[in-house]
Write an enzyme that holds these catalytic residues in place. Structure first.
Site, PDB file in Angstrom:
ATOM      1  N   ASP A  55      -2.866   6.243  -3.294  1.00  0.00           N
ATOM      2  CA  ASP A  55      -1.678   5.589  -2.736  1.00  0.00           C
ATOM      3  C   ASP A  55      -1.201   4.433  -3.610  1.00  0.00           C
ATOM      4  OD1 ASP A  55      -3.758   3.847  -2.187  1.00  0.00           O
ATOM      5  OD2 ASP A  55      -2.862   3.143  -0.314  1.00  0.00           O
ATOM      6  N   LYS A  75     -11.709   0.160   0.518  1.00  0.00           N
ATOM      7  CA  LYS A  75     -11.719   1.592   0.280  1.00  0.00           C
ATOM      8  C   LYS A  75     -11.278   1.821  -1.157  1.00  0.00           C
ATOM      9  CE  LYS A  75      -7.324   2.348   2.801  1.00  0.00           C
ATOM     10  NZ  LYS A  75      -7.000   1.101   3.518  1.00  0.00           N
ATOM     11  N   ASP A  99      -1.622   1.186  -3.791  1.00  0.00           N
ATOM     12  CA  ASP A  99      -2.573   0.202  -4.327  1.00  0.00           C
ATOM     13  C   ASP A  99      -3.926   0.805  -4.686  1.00  0.00           C
ATOM     14  OD1 ASP A  99      -2.975   0.611  -1.583  1.00  0.00           O
ATOM     15  OD2 ASP A  99      -3.992  -1.312  -1.358  1.00  0.00           O
ATOM     16  N   SER A 123       0.799  -1.228   0.000  1.00  0.00           N
ATOM     17  CA  SER A 123       0.000   0.000   0.000  1.00  0.00           C
ATOM     18  C   SER A 123       0.830   1.275   0.000  1.00  0.00           C
ATOM     19  CB  SER A 123      -0.947  -0.038   1.190  1.00  0.00           C
ATOM     20  OG  SER A 123      -1.842   1.011   1.101  1.00  0.00           O
ATOM     21  N   ARG A 133      -6.595   4.616  -1.297  1.00  0.00           N
ATOM     22  CA  ARG A 133      -6.709   5.851  -0.511  1.00  0.00           C
ATOM     23  C   ARG A 133      -6.964   7.047  -1.415  1.00  0.00           C
ATOM     24  NH1 ARG A 133      -2.566   5.853   4.539  1.00  0.00           N
ATOM     25  NH2 ARG A 133      -2.793   3.655   5.093  1.00  0.00           N
TER      26      ARG A 133
END
Ligand code: VG1
Ligand code: CO
Length: 542
Positions: free
Chosen positions: A276, A375, A278, A112, A281
């Site tokens: 971000d 998310k 992956d 991530s 975010r």
């Protein structure tokens, strides 16, 4: 030929907040990644004949681990693997593909927001059939398996070409190399009013999206530039690189500071955003106005009904415990349920599956909805853009109007990174030991109402997760939370979350660091951070 390879347990293959995350060189230990993947497979009933989704954020080791995972999937009876071209798939795209492919689950190869490269971090996340991260009971079972494993299974075969779309064979396994973006982009078109956003952009609205050299580059080029008509060049750092260009692909004011400076400067476009490593975010900055992730969640909740996907309203919302209470006030005004869960997306899955909530979010720049079980960074950006296309106001005006109605939850997070793990545990223990004596004590203007170690009872399966962070609540809705990170790879990271509520009648435009000074002082008085860690200031303030 399928080979059964004898192996022995490795230490510490315990998944944290978001999968197993370690230094690359740990993952390079012979047998290390095989053990973990085999442990995941050994915990799956029904793997034989199943479909699996595999992809990663493009970081160093991504392709190598994908080849290993494919050969192990073949040896473990999986019938079909859908893998993104070039080995790329964002976390939300994996979640979506699991759901639409009837897959048993998926592997996301990512650490991530942690940096990538030979000296940096790698990670493996396992998602289950609902598309969400494996829940605690499953990650506990996987960890237990890593402790007893004696063999793994792998097919002896050549690597397949991850750059060639279409079907490849590995023994009886069909590997389907797919366009990583197509299905996800199509999903976004069903959720949002792309015509309205296109017309906003045609009318002169400008934006910049920083993909931070990570996985969202191809998604953002396709959706923002090609489908929505943003000028070519609106997406910056849009080519995924194994080391993310040397930076941390962490969309916050520290690591996305260039974007921040652009947005605060004279040439700022109307809207700025970043995602971000992956792609789960999002950071949102309007011209001249940073939107804190906690505020963003509250504002999205208050305005979601303006967009097609949420036009019928929301059934409820959930936030992680350290996330500010701003969204709770919106939920109360809307008359919908709101939930507080431990940090990490795995706790939202049951609430979403049970139709208890529609939107979820975290202070760490994560927001998402029932459209997937993760998310979703670009989803949040598109929800913002759709709202802007309807309201035709600036981000700053929308934020101001929000505060004027609900008040403002001034908020900050202070991170102390790479602490000695023993020091960090001792600090948490010292704070825990003080909890009973804190109520009614005053720290400057702040008087403690309660102090507890957050424990969560899952509303759908009754499972209890405890020790999720120590919350100290003050009169008037202010708060300090102490918590240790579960995603770091060196030593321990202490997170101190600071929040102060200012009602709508108060001063809503103060400098957060000034407003939060009393919370910082209270946190220091309670936890003696300087003394216990030797640190005079946090490493990262977001
Ligand atoms: C951090 C964040 C948390 C987030 C997690 C995974 O965890 O605080 O909110 O869910 O990262 O995000 P921790 O335990 O370090 O505080 V990601 O983008 O790594 O999947
Ligand atoms: Co992420």
């Amino acid at each position: 030929m399928i080979r059964t390879v004898p192996t022995r347990p490795f230490e510490g293959q315990k998944p944290g907040t978001s999968g197993l995350r370690k230094k690359v060189r740990v993952f390079q230990t012979p047998g290390y990644v095989e053990n973990f993947i085999q442990s995941i497979f050994d915990c799956q009933a029904g793997l034989d004949g199943s479909t699996l989704i595999i992809g990663g954020d493009g970081r160093y080791l991504n392709r190598e681990v994908i080849q290993i995972a494919l050969k192990m999937a073949a040896a473990n009876g999986v019938s079909r693997v859908r893998v993104g071209k070039g080995g790329l798939l964002s976390t939300p795209a994996v979640s979506h593909l699991i759901r639409t492919s009837g897959a048993i689950g998926g592997l996301v190869l990512s650490a991530s927001h942690n940096p990538g490269g030979p000296e940096e971090d790698f990670g493996v996340k396992f998602n289950i059939a609902n598309g969400g991260p494996a829940p605690e009971r499953e990650t506990d079972a996987i960890f237990a398996r890593t402790q007893t494993i004696e063999r793994y299974l792998v097919l002896d075969a050549d690597d397949i070409s991850l750059d060639q779309m279409g079907e490849h064979r590995l023994g009886s396994l069909v590997v389907e190399v797919i366009d990583p973006v197509a299905d996800y982009a199509a999903l976004m078109e069903t959720l949002f009013d792309f015509d309205a956003i296109r017309s906003l952009i045609r009318g002169g609205f400008t934006l910049t999206f920083d993909a931070m050299h990570a996985v969202t580059g191809p998604y953002a080029h396709e959706i923002l530039e090609r489908r929505l008509g943003a000028a070519v060049g609106s997406v910056i750092n849009g080519t995924p690189l194994p080391d993310f260009g040397g930076g941390h692909p962490d969309p916050n004011l520290v690591h996305a500071h260039e974007l921040y400076e652009t947005m605060m400067g004279p040439t700022a476009p109307d809207f700025g955003a970043a995602s971000d490593g992956d792609g789960d975010r999002n950071l949102v900055i309007g011209r001249g106005r940073f939107v804190s992730p906690s505020d963003s969640l509250a504002i999205l909740t208050a305005n979601a009904q303006l967009t097609p996907a949420y036009a019928d309203g929301l059934v409820g919302v959930a936030r992680s415990m350290p996330t500010s209470a701003a969204v709770d006030r919106v939920a109360e005004a809307l008359g919908i349920a709101h939930y507080e869960t431990p940090t990490g997306w795995k706790f939202f899955g049951n609430l979403l599956d049970a139709d208890r909530v529609t939107l979820c979010g975290e202070e760490s720049a994560g927001a998402g909805s029932s459209h997937v079980r993760e998310k979703d960074g670009l989803w949040a950006v598109l929800l913002w853009l759709n709202i802007l296309a309807v309201r035709r106001q600036s981000v700053a005006t929308i934020v101001d109007e929000h505060w004027a109605r609900y008040g403002r939850n001034y908020y900050a997070r202070h991170d102390y990174e790479a602490l000695d793990a023993g020091d960090a545990d001792a600090l948490m223990k010292a704070v825990r030991d003080q909890m009973p004596g804190l109520p009614d004590r005053s720290f400057g203007p702040l008087t403690v109402v309660s102090a507890d170690d957050f424990a969560y009872t899952d509303v759908t399966d009754g499972s209890i997760t405890d020790h999720q962070g120590i919350r100290v609540l003050f009169e008037g809705g202010s708060r300090v939370v102490f918590r240790l990170s579960g995603t770091g790879t060196s030593g321990a990271t202490l997170r101190v979350y600071l929040e102060r509520y200012e009602p709508a009648t108060g001063n809503l435009h103060r400098d957060p660091s000034e407003v939060l000074a009393s919370c910082v002082a209270a946190a220091e008085a309670i936890a003696a951070i300087h003394e216990r860690t030797g640190r005079l200031a946090p490493d990262v303030v977001t």
